[in-house]
Design a protein around this motif. Sequence first.
Motif, PDB file in Angstrom:
ATOM      1  N   MET A   1      88.750  12.714  53.814  1.00 41.80           N
ATOM      2  CA  MET A   1      87.678  12.921  53.333  1.00 41.80           C
ATOM      3  C   MET A   1      87.525  14.298  52.301  1.00 41.80           C
ATOM      4  O   MET A   1      87.877  15.354  52.855  1.00 41.80           O
ATOM      5  N   ASP A   2      87.057  13.999  51.059  1.00 42.17           N
ATOM      6  CA  ASP A   2      86.990  15.107  50.306  1.00 42.17           C
ATOM      7  C   ASP A   2      85.832  15.736  49.928  1.00 42.17           C
ATOM      8  O   ASP A   2      84.884  15.279  50.834  1.00 42.17           O
ATOM      9  N   LYS A   3      85.526  16.646  49.215  1.00 42.07           N
ATOM     10  CA  LYS A   3      84.232  17.469  48.881  1.00 42.07           C
ATOM     11  C   LYS A   3      83.287  16.472  48.333  1.00 42.07           C
ATOM     12  O   LYS A   3      82.027  16.417  48.749  1.00 42.07           O
ATOM     13  N   THR A   4      83.600  15.499  47.552  1.00 39.51           N
ATOM     14  CA  THR A   4      82.596  14.540  46.947  1.00 39.51           C
ATOM     15  C   THR A   4      82.438  13.545  48.155  1.00 39.51           C
ATOM     16  O   THR A   4      80.915  13.317  48.045  1.00 39.51           O
ATOM     17  N   ASP A   5      82.776  13.147  48.987  1.00 38.64           N
ATOM     18  CA  ASP A   5      82.452  12.555  50.177  1.00 38.64           C
ATOM     19  C   ASP A   5      81.564  13.305  50.978  1.00 38.64           C
ATOM     20  O   ASP A   5      80.629  12.462  51.363  1.00 38.64           O
ATOM     21  N   GLU A   6      81.584  14.539  51.004  1.00 42.23           N
ATOM     22  CA  GLU A   6      81.030  15.390  51.934  1.00 42.23           C
ATOM     23  C   GLU A   6      79.632  15.573  51.129  1.00 42.23           C
ATOM     24  O   GLU A   6      78.625  15.370  52.049  1.00 42.23           O
ATOM     25  N   ARG A   7      79.869  15.628  50.044  1.00 39.05           N
ATOM     26  CA  ARG A   7      78.290  15.493  49.224  1.00 39.05           C
ATOM     27  C   ARG A   7      77.594  14.539  49.186  1.00 39.05           C
ATOM     28  O   ARG A   7      76.312  14.390  49.265  1.00 39.05           O
ATOM     29  N   LEU A   8      78.197  13.176  49.244  1.00 40.69           N
ATOM     30  CA  LEU A   8      77.499  12.071  49.179  1.00 40.69           C
ATOM     31  C   LEU A   8      77.203  11.726  50.710  1.00 40.69           C
ATOM     32  O   LEU A   8      75.888  11.442  51.032  1.00 40.69           O
ATOM     33  N   ILE A   9      77.618  12.287  51.689  1.00 42.38           N
ATOM     34  CA  ILE A   9      77.131  11.859  53.192  1.00 42.38           C
ATOM     35  C   ILE A   9      75.956  13.084  53.244  1.00 42.38           C
ATOM     36  O   ILE A   9      75.023  12.537  53.912  1.00 42.38           O
ATOM     37  N   ALA A  10      76.037  14.038  52.788  1.00 42.80           N
ATOM     38  CA  ALA A  10      74.773  15.134  52.830  1.00 42.80           C
ATOM     39  C   ALA A  10      73.682  14.534  52.225  1.00 42.80           C
ATOM     40  O   ALA A  10      72.576  14.593  52.623  1.00 42.80           O
ATOM     41  N   THR A  11      73.872  13.904  51.112  1.00 42.72           N
ATOM     42  CA  THR A  11      73.027  13.348  50.155  1.00 42.72           C
ATOM     43  C   THR A  11      72.369  12.147  50.872  1.00 42.72           C
ATOM     44  O   THR A  11      71.146  11.935  50.873  1.00 42.72           O
ATOM     45  N   LEU A  12      73.137  11.247  51.681  1.00 44.07           N
ATOM     46  CA  LEU A  12      72.582  10.230  52.348  1.00 44.07           C
ATOM     47  C   LEU A  12      72.007  10.665  53.528  1.00 44.07           C
ATOM     48  O   LEU A  12      70.802   9.988  54.062  1.00 44.07           O
ATOM     49  N   ARG A  13      72.183  11.695  54.278  1.00 45.05           N
ATOM     50  CA  ARG A  13      71.692  12.210  55.462  1.00 45.05           C
ATOM     51  C   ARG A  13      70.375  12.628  55.119  1.00 45.05           C
ATOM     52  O   ARG A  13      69.329  12.559  55.914  1.00 45.05           O
ATOM     53  N   HIS A  14      70.189  13.094  53.760  1.00 43.91           N
ATOM     54  CA  HIS A  14      68.807  13.543  53.244  1.00 43.91           C
ATOM     55  C   HIS A  14      67.784  12.376  53.038  1.00 43.91           C
ATOM     56  O   HIS A  14      66.682  12.318  53.193  1.00 43.91           O
ATOM     57  N   ASP A  15      68.657  11.236  52.295  1.00 51.64           N
ATOM     58  CA  ASP A  15      67.668  10.044  52.096  1.00 51.64           C
ATOM     59  C   ASP A  15      68.545   8.992  52.053  1.00 51.64           C
ATOM     60  O   ASP A  15      69.468   8.736  50.990  1.00 51.64           O
ATOM     61  N   ALA A  16      68.812   8.282  53.447  1.00 46.73           N
ATOM     62  CA  ALA A  16      69.698   7.007  53.458  1.00 46.73           C
ATOM     63  C   ALA A  16      69.062   5.761  52.549  1.00 46.73           C
ATOM     64  O   ALA A  16      70.120   4.975  52.245  1.00 46.73           O
ATOM     65  N   ARG A  17      68.064   6.066  51.920  1.00 49.46           N
ATOM     66  CA  ARG A  17      67.429   4.878  51.246  1.00 49.46           C
ATOM     67  C   ARG A  17      67.642   5.007  49.813  1.00 49.46           C
ATOM     68  O   ARG A  17      67.323   4.021  49.101  1.00 49.46           O
ATOM     69  N   ALA A  18      68.168   5.779  49.439  1.00 48.66           N
ATOM     70  CA  ALA A  18      68.461   6.284  48.051  1.00 48.66           C
ATOM     71  C   ALA A  18      69.382   5.257  47.294  1.00 48.66           C
ATOM     72  O   ALA A  18      70.198   4.501  48.061  1.00 48.66           O
ATOM     73  N   SER A  19      68.811   4.851  46.294  1.00 48.50           N
ATOM     74  CA  SER A  19      69.432   3.605  45.363  1.00 48.50           C
ATOM     75  C   SER A  19      71.028   4.205  45.000  1.00 48.50           C
ATOM     76  O   SER A  19      71.000   5.435  44.851  1.00 48.50           O
ATOM     77  N   LEU A  20      71.966   3.328  44.785  1.00 43.87           N
ATOM     78  CA  LEU A  20      73.162   3.702  44.380  1.00 43.87           C
ATOM     79  C   LEU A  20      72.882   4.477  42.952  1.00 43.87           C
ATOM     80  O   LEU A  20      73.723   5.397  42.727  1.00 43.87           O
ATOM     81  N   SER A  21      72.038   4.023  41.985  1.00 38.54           N
ATOM     82  CA  SER A  21      71.708   4.791  40.848  1.00 38.54           C
ATOM     83  C   SER A  21      71.284   6.261  41.099  1.00 38.54           C
ATOM     84  O   SER A  21      71.860   7.214  40.396  1.00 38.54           O
ATOM     85  N   ASP A  22      70.376   6.311  41.988  1.00 36.59           N
ATOM     86  CA  ASP A  22      69.841   7.645  42.492  1.00 36.59           C
ATOM     87  C   ASP A  22      71.133   8.553  42.933  1.00 36.59           C
ATOM     88  O   ASP A  22      71.256   9.675  42.576  1.00 36.59           O
ATOM     89  N   LEU A  23      71.964   8.000  43.819  1.00 36.71           N
ATOM     90  CA  LEU A  23      72.730   8.774  44.483  1.00 36.71           C
ATOM     91  C   LEU A  23      74.007   9.218  43.360  1.00 36.71           C
ATOM     92  O   LEU A  23      74.436  10.375  43.232  1.00 36.71           O
ATOM     93  N   ALA A  24      74.088   8.260  42.404  1.00 37.89           N
ATOM     94  CA  ALA A  24      75.116   8.670  41.202  1.00 37.89           C
ATOM     95  C   ALA A  24      74.355   9.702  40.272  1.00 37.89           C
ATOM     96  O   ALA A  24      75.386  10.507  40.217  1.00 37.89           O
ATOM     97  N   LEU A  25      73.273   9.485  40.204  1.00 41.94           N
ATOM     98  CA  LEU A  25      72.550  10.757  39.244  1.00 41.94           C
ATOM     99  C   LEU A  25      72.674  12.165  39.989  1.00 41.94           C
ATOM    100  O   LEU A  25      72.974  13.058  39.364  1.00 41.94           O
ATOM    101  N   ARG A  26      72.183  12.096  41.251  1.00 46.08           N
ATOM    102  CA  ARG A  26      72.465  13.439  41.891  1.00 46.08           C
ATOM    103  C   ARG A  26      73.742  13.992  42.077  1.00 46.08           C
ATOM    104  O   ARG A  26      74.017  15.185  42.264  1.00 46.08           O
ATOM    105  N   LEU A  27      74.598  13.219  42.227  1.00 46.37           N
ATOM    106  CA  LEU A  27      75.985  13.551  42.537  1.00 46.37           C
ATOM    107  C   LEU A  27      76.883  13.678  41.304  1.00 46.37           C
ATOM    108  O   LEU A  27      78.117  14.235  41.270  1.00 46.37           O
ATOM    109  N   GLY A  28      76.429  13.180  40.153  1.00 46.17           N
ATOM    110  CA  GLY A  28      76.996  13.462  38.901  1.00 46.17           C
ATOM    111  C   GLY A  28      78.394  12.305  38.876  1.00 46.17           C
ATOM    112  O   GLY A  28      79.282  12.611  38.057  1.00 46.17           O
TER     113      GLY A  28
END
Length: 141
Positions: A1-28
Amino acid sequence: MDKTDERLIATLRHDARASLSDLALRLGLSRTTVRARIDRLQQRGDILGFTVVLKADTLHDPVRGLMMIGIEGRGAARITRQLHGMAEVRAIHSTNGRWDLIVELGTETLEALDQALARIRTLDGVSTSETSLLLSTRKSA
């Protein structure tokens, strides 16, 4: 698991219902990259599922505490079995350092917590204990 995966998981923990588009925007990242990473994390077993936390879930156990327990001799396994049978016990953790066990407790009232603490303190082999009330929770898994 790399830093990007960790950021993705942190974002999902905050909002597991976020759309893929929203997640992509938040994570760049691209939407395709986010989907592929989530799929890989699920396939590897890093992500086991997604959940919903209801308001009622947070209202359960209005009185919560952590009880650190010191055990004399080799009674930890026996005491752990006895703790498993107590309705107020939410989790039992073995640890190192000064305390042998840390027990998470949850009750409806302070009086019920006090009664549970008294029962635990009288278990044969419990030599010492210290309890801290949990006043608020900023982040929960």
